[in-house]
Design an enzyme around this catalytic site. Structure first.
Site, PDB file in Angstrom:
ATOM      1  N   ASP A  45      -9.791  33.786   3.844  1.00  0.00           N
ATOM      2  CA  ASP A  45     -11.065  33.924   4.560  1.00  0.00           C
ATOM      3  C   ASP A  45     -11.371  35.402   4.811  1.00  0.00           C
ATOM      4  O   ASP A  45     -12.448  35.749   5.301  1.00  0.00           O
ATOM      5  CB  ASP A  45     -11.095  33.087   5.851  1.00  0.00           C
ATOM      6  CG  ASP A  45      -9.977  33.435   6.819  1.00  0.00           C
ATOM      7  OD1 ASP A  45      -9.145  34.317   6.500  1.00  0.00           O
ATOM      8  OD2 ASP A  45      -9.932  32.818   7.907  1.00  0.00           O
ATOM      9  N   SER A  46     -10.448  36.287   4.411  1.00  0.00           N
ATOM     10  CA  SER A  46     -10.744  37.732   4.374  1.00  0.00           C
ATOM     11  C   SER A  46     -11.949  37.995   3.483  1.00  0.00           C
ATOM     12  O   SER A  46     -12.548  39.074   3.547  1.00  0.00           O
ATOM     13  CB  SER A  46      -9.529  38.519   3.874  1.00  0.00           C
ATOM     14  OG  SER A  46      -9.070  37.987   2.643  1.00  0.00           O
ATOM     15  N   LYS A 114      -4.130  26.857   3.438  1.00  0.00           N
ATOM     16  CA  LYS A 114      -3.406  27.685   4.408  1.00  0.00           C
ATOM     17  C   LYS A 114      -4.031  27.502   5.796  1.00  0.00           C
ATOM     18  O   LYS A 114      -5.247  27.509   5.938  1.00  0.00           O
ATOM     19  CB  LYS A 114      -3.437  29.160   3.994  1.00  0.00           C
ATOM     20  CG  LYS A 114      -2.709  30.063   4.999  1.00  0.00           C
ATOM     21  CD  LYS A 114      -2.334  31.400   4.401  1.00  0.00           C
ATOM     22  CE  LYS A 114      -3.474  32.371   4.307  1.00  0.00           C
ATOM     23  NZ  LYS A 114      -4.124  32.691   5.599  1.00  0.00           N
ATOM     24  N   GLU A 116      -3.668  28.839   9.883  1.00  0.00           N
ATOM     25  CA  GLU A 116      -3.106  29.848  10.781  1.00  0.00           C
ATOM     26  C   GLU A 116      -2.563  29.189  12.056  1.00  0.00           C
ATOM     27  O   GLU A 116      -3.170  28.240  12.565  1.00  0.00           O
ATOM     28  CB  GLU A 116      -4.186  30.867  11.163  1.00  0.00           C
ATOM     29  CG  GLU A 116      -4.604  31.749  10.006  1.00  0.00           C
ATOM     30  CD  GLU A 116      -5.545  32.869  10.403  1.00  0.00           C
ATOM     31  OE1 GLU A 116      -5.688  33.151  11.617  1.00  0.00           O
ATOM     32  OE2 GLU A 116      -6.134  33.476   9.494  1.00  0.00           O
ATOM     33  N   GLU A 183       2.377  37.881   8.947  1.00  0.00           N
ATOM     34  CA  GLU A 183       1.456  39.024   8.948  1.00  0.00           C
ATOM     35  C   GLU A 183       1.665  39.899  10.179  1.00  0.00           C
ATOM     36  O   GLU A 183       1.789  39.392  11.299  1.00  0.00           O
ATOM     37  CB  GLU A 183      -0.008  38.523   8.910  1.00  0.00           C
ATOM     38  CG  GLU A 183      -1.006  39.696   8.980  1.00  0.00           C
ATOM     39  CD  GLU A 183      -2.430  39.361   8.574  1.00  0.00           C
ATOM     40  OE1 GLU A 183      -2.684  38.209   8.145  1.00  0.00           O
ATOM     41  OE2 GLU A 183      -3.285  40.263   8.684  1.00  0.00           O
TER      42      GLU A 183
HETATM   43  O1  KIV Z   1      -7.449  35.866   4.554  1.00  0.00           O
HETATM   44  C1  KIV Z   1      -6.548  36.379   3.870  1.00  0.00           C
HETATM   45  O2  KIV Z   1      -6.813  37.103   2.903  1.00  0.00           O
HETATM   46  C2  KIV Z   1      -5.169  36.093   4.210  1.00  0.00           C
HETATM   47  C3  KIV Z   1      -4.086  36.739   3.411  1.00  0.00           C
HETATM   48  C4  KIV Z   1      -4.089  38.206   3.492  1.00  0.00           C
HETATM   49  C5  KIV Z   1      -2.767  36.216   3.748  1.00  0.00           C
HETATM   50  O3  KIV Z   1      -4.935  35.352   5.115  1.00  0.00           O
END
Ligand code: KIV
Length: 266
Positions: A45-46, A114, A116, A183
């Site tokens: 989500d980055s 993924k 969190e 992280e």
């Molecule tokens: O959102 C993201 O890009 C991430 C990775 C850097 C692990 O969570």
């Protein structure tokens, strides 16, 4: 090359092989990185920060994640695609979490999702894993918790905080995650967690002792126009410089009537 699967990733830890991971958000980038041999993508989500210009990841929606995940899935033949569940898509109830994880697989082409959060998210991880959707955990500095954490701050510097992160790592593994992102935590803490878990740890800002490493691809390739790079980033290319120079040459050629020429005409 053989298609990489979730059991292959677990096998890399068991075989003592490091796991290189990159984020990806688009078809062409996925295609290039896949052909270069990267075994795993995280459609993070980055994307909201590095591709859409938001200050943080909070505004990213399910539809946006599906769009980017589908593009990445179409671009790869080899790498495993793990897609982020965005803020609000899994914290509001098990049914909602299961439904959204299924959407990322069905509509987004993800092979894993993924989530969190540590112990507090164990129920969600278990519920999704029970649908046979592999889950990657993500603990330590969790960007979807920035309002609670007061910003993007390294976590686990104090002993008590470190203990909580170790408990989170154990909870994520027990809940059925197949791997976990660590992280923004001290290298020593990441080493301890990596030694304690059977599942692979994938570090970002967590030092050299994790089983794998992930970087945001735009940071790794020097594609962030204004951003200040965090200390943990190693930049392997200067695409911003390449793009600026190419654009300046194009502007000059068009302005001076050099391009298009006969060669580029029908
Ligand atoms: O959102 C993201 O890009 C991430 C990775 C850097 C692990 O969570």
């Amino acid at each position: 090359m053989k298609k990489i699967t979730v059991p292959d990733i677990a096998g890399m830890k068991a075989g003592g092989r490091k796991i290189p991971v990159l984020t990806a958000y688009s078809f062409p980038m996925a295609r290039i990185l896949d052909m270069a041999g990267i075994p795993m993508f995280i459609v993070g989500d980055s994307v909201g920060m590095v591709e859409a210009g938001y200050d943080n990841t909070m505004p990213v929606t399910m539809d946006e994640m599906i769009y980017h995940s589908r593009a990445v899935a179409r671009g790869r033949t080899y790498a495993l695609v793990v897609t982020d569940m965005p803020f609000g898509s899994y914290q509001t109830g098990m049914d909602e979490a299961r439904r959204n994880a299924a959407r990322l697989v069905k509509e987004g082409g993800a092979e894993a999702v993924k989530v969190e959060g540590g112990g507090r998210m164990a129920g969600v991880i278990r519920a999704i894993a029970d649908m046979d959707i592999p889950v990657m955990g993500h603990i330590g500095l969790t960007p979807q918790s920035i309002y609670r954490m007061g910003g993007f701050r390294v976590q686990g510097r104090l002993d008590a905080e470190g203990e909580r992160i170790i408990e989170d790592a154990r909870a994520v593994e027990e809940a059925g995650a197949f791997s976990v992102v660590l992280e923004g935590i001290p290298a020593g803490l990441a080493k301890e967690i990596t030694g304690a878990l059977k599942i692979p740890t994938i570090g970002i800002g967590a030092g050299p002792h994790c089983d794998g490493q992930v970087l945001v691809v735009n940071d790794m390739l020097g594609l962030n126009p204004d951003a200040h790079l965090p200390k943990y980033v190693k930049q392997y290319a200067d695409l911003k410089g390449e793009i600026s120079a190419a654009t300046a040459r194009y502007i000059k050629d068009v302005s001076e009537g050099i391009f298009p020429s006969e060669e580029h005409s029908y």
